[in-house]
Design an enzyme around this catalytic site. Structure first.
Site, PDB file in Angstrom:
ATOM      1  N   ASP A   1       0.842  -1.130  -0.030  1.00 47.31           N
ATOM      2  CA  ASP A   1      -0.070  -0.080  -0.020  1.00 47.31           C
ATOM      3  C   ASP A   1       0.969   1.368  -0.148  1.00 47.31           C
ATOM      4  O   ASP A   1       0.345   2.319  -0.570  1.00 47.31           O
ATOM      5  CB  ASP A   1      -1.000   0.028   1.282  1.00 47.31           C
ATOM      6  CG  ASP A   1      -1.972  -1.028   1.019  1.00 47.31           C
ATOM      7  OD1 ASP A   1      -2.023  -1.619   0.014  1.00 47.31           O
ATOM      8  OD2 ASP A   1      -2.774  -1.379   2.029  1.00 47.31           O
ATOM      9  N   GLY A   2       1.873   1.192   0.618  1.00 45.85           N
ATOM     10  CA  GLY A   2       2.929   2.374   0.719  1.00 45.85           C
ATOM     11  C   GLY A   2       3.409   2.729  -0.743  1.00 45.85           C
ATOM     12  O   GLY A   2       3.459   3.936  -1.006  1.00 45.85           O
TER      13      GLY A   2
ATOM     14  N   THR B   1     -10.104   1.161   6.734  1.00 45.66           N
ATOM     15  CA  THR B   1      -9.142  -0.026   7.192  1.00 45.66           C
ATOM     16  C   THR B   1      -7.805   0.314   7.648  1.00 45.66           C
ATOM     17  O   THR B   1      -7.003  -0.651   8.128  1.00 45.66           O
ATOM     18  CB  THR B   1      -8.890  -0.997   6.229  1.00 45.66           C
ATOM     19  OG1 THR B   1      -8.234  -0.466   5.031  1.00 45.66           O
ATOM     20  CG2 THR B   1     -10.498  -1.755   5.706  1.00 45.66           C
TER      21      THR B   1
ATOM     22  N   TYR C   1      -5.963   3.918   9.833  1.00 41.60           N
ATOM     23  CA  TYR C   1      -5.512   4.690  11.003  1.00 41.60           C
ATOM     24  C   TYR C   1      -6.831   4.895  11.624  1.00 41.60           C
ATOM     25  O   TYR C   1      -7.170   4.889  12.682  1.00 41.60           O
ATOM     26  CB  TYR C   1      -4.984   6.059  10.669  1.00 41.60           C
ATOM     27  CG  TYR C   1      -4.164   6.472  12.017  1.00 41.60           C
ATOM     28  CD1 TYR C   1      -4.467   6.271  13.269  1.00 41.60           C
ATOM     29  CD2 TYR C   1      -3.319   7.544  11.511  1.00 41.60           C
ATOM     30  CE1 TYR C   1      -3.559   6.716  14.085  1.00 41.60           C
ATOM     31  CE2 TYR C   1      -2.621   8.139  12.580  1.00 41.60           C
ATOM     32  CZ  TYR C   1      -2.659   7.797  13.842  1.00 41.60           C
ATOM     33  OH  TYR C   1      -1.933   8.120  14.887  1.00 41.60           O
TER      34      TYR C   1
ATOM     35  N   LEU D   1      -8.101   8.190  20.684  1.00 44.13           N
ATOM     36  CA  LEU D   1      -8.153   8.328  22.233  1.00 44.13           C
ATOM     37  C   LEU D   1      -8.778   9.475  22.951  1.00 44.13           C
ATOM     38  O   LEU D   1      -7.877  10.218  23.660  1.00 44.13           O
ATOM     39  CB  LEU D   1      -6.598   7.999  22.714  1.00 44.13           C
ATOM     40  CG  LEU D   1      -5.831   6.865  22.060  1.00 44.13           C
ATOM     41  CD1 LEU D   1      -4.552   6.687  22.735  1.00 44.13           C
ATOM     42  CD2 LEU D   1      -6.896   5.754  22.642  1.00 44.13           C
TER      43      LEU D   1
END
EC number: 2.7.1.23
Length: 277
Positions: free
Chosen positions: A67-68, A178, A180, A202
């Site tokens: 993917d990178g 899918t 981060y 968070l």
């Protein structure tokens, strides 16, 4: 027909396969252009066939990597060129075929036995200026100091959607759901949908939850915090920003185009998500 070839630079197997693809196409009379960074790591291609990604003017790009590699292509190319992606990465959510299927896939492409899968991208405006790469996966606003939360407000189409204290905020495409965004508690969203995912990282308290908004939405972010923040695009581009700036994120007029041989989405995505977790 004219092809561009781009390989993952840190795996010799990917570079060698790139050369085999290059030779296969040249022998059959097709033009093949190789990315200059691929050439730097495997200097066996003809020099007259080397070009920077920014200069690619081809009909298709064959990407050999993960993917990178695809994200690098998307950040640097100036045109929306269809990508045939061969998986030499870790998970390969974006890739289409395995290395053993490379030449079978290329022959199907040459015969016209494929369709184009278009994916939306996000454009980011900083104080009204679009000067950074469009995002295929996500735009992440992150704390500039580990252990210190960001206090921000974000608006959807002019209305206050939430005020968040968190480690950051992820604004993602369905393709990026899918990535981060999922780590931040966001849902898997079918990549064919025209939506945008917003997911706090968070949050404190945990009353701030991910949301999915229409693809035509404009998301504006303003900071209450007075500390520097980090803006990250697809894990490829990073920039430190002062907290007095305003950020607007919306759907880009550009799209990513993938060469696909099947319209099935869920078997691959379900398997990849389970492998990841």
């Amino acid at each position: 027909m004219r092809f561009g070839i781009v390989a993952r630079r840190d795996r010799e197997e990917a570079l060698k396969l790139a050369y085999r693809v290059y030779d296969y196409l040249k022998v059959r009379g097709y033009d093949a252009i190789v990315d200059s960074e691929t050439y730097e790591h495997f200097p066996h291609f003809k020099e007259e066939d080397i070009a920077k990604l920014e200069e690619f003017d081809v009909d298709f790009i064959i990407a050999i990597g993960g993917d990178g590699t695809i994200l690098r292509i998307e950040h640097k190319t100036k045109k929306d060129i269809p990508i045939l992606s061969i998986n030499m990465g870790t998970l390969g959510f974006l890739t289409e075929v395995e290395p053993s299927e490379t030449f079978f896939a290329i022959n199907r492409l040459l015969r016209g036995e494929y369709y184009i899968d278009e994916r939306i991208k996000l454009r980011t405006y900083i104080n009204g200026e679009a000067r950074i790469p469009d995002a295929l996966n996500e735009v992440a606003i992150l704390t500039g100091i580990p252990g210190k939360v960001i206090h921000l407000r974000y608006y959807v189409d002019g209305g206050l959607a939430d005020e968040v204290r968190a480690d950051g905020l992820v604004v993602a495409t369905p393709t990026g759901s899918t990535g981060y965004a999922m780590s931040a508690g966001g849902p898997f969203v079918d990549p064919r949908l025209d939506t945008i995912i917003i997911a706090p990282l968070l949050p404190l308290p945990r009353t701030s939850v991910p949301m999915v908004v229409p693809g035509y939405s404009k998301i504006e972010i303003e900071f209450v915090t007075k500390r520097e923040v980090i803006l990250a695009v697809d894990g490829q581009y990073y920039e430190h920003l002062s907290p007095d700036i305003k950020i607007r994120i919306e759907k880009s007029p550009r799209k990513t185009k993938f060469v696909r041989f099947t319209r099935e989405i869920y078997p691959k995505y379900t398997m990849r998500i389970k492998e990841r977790h």
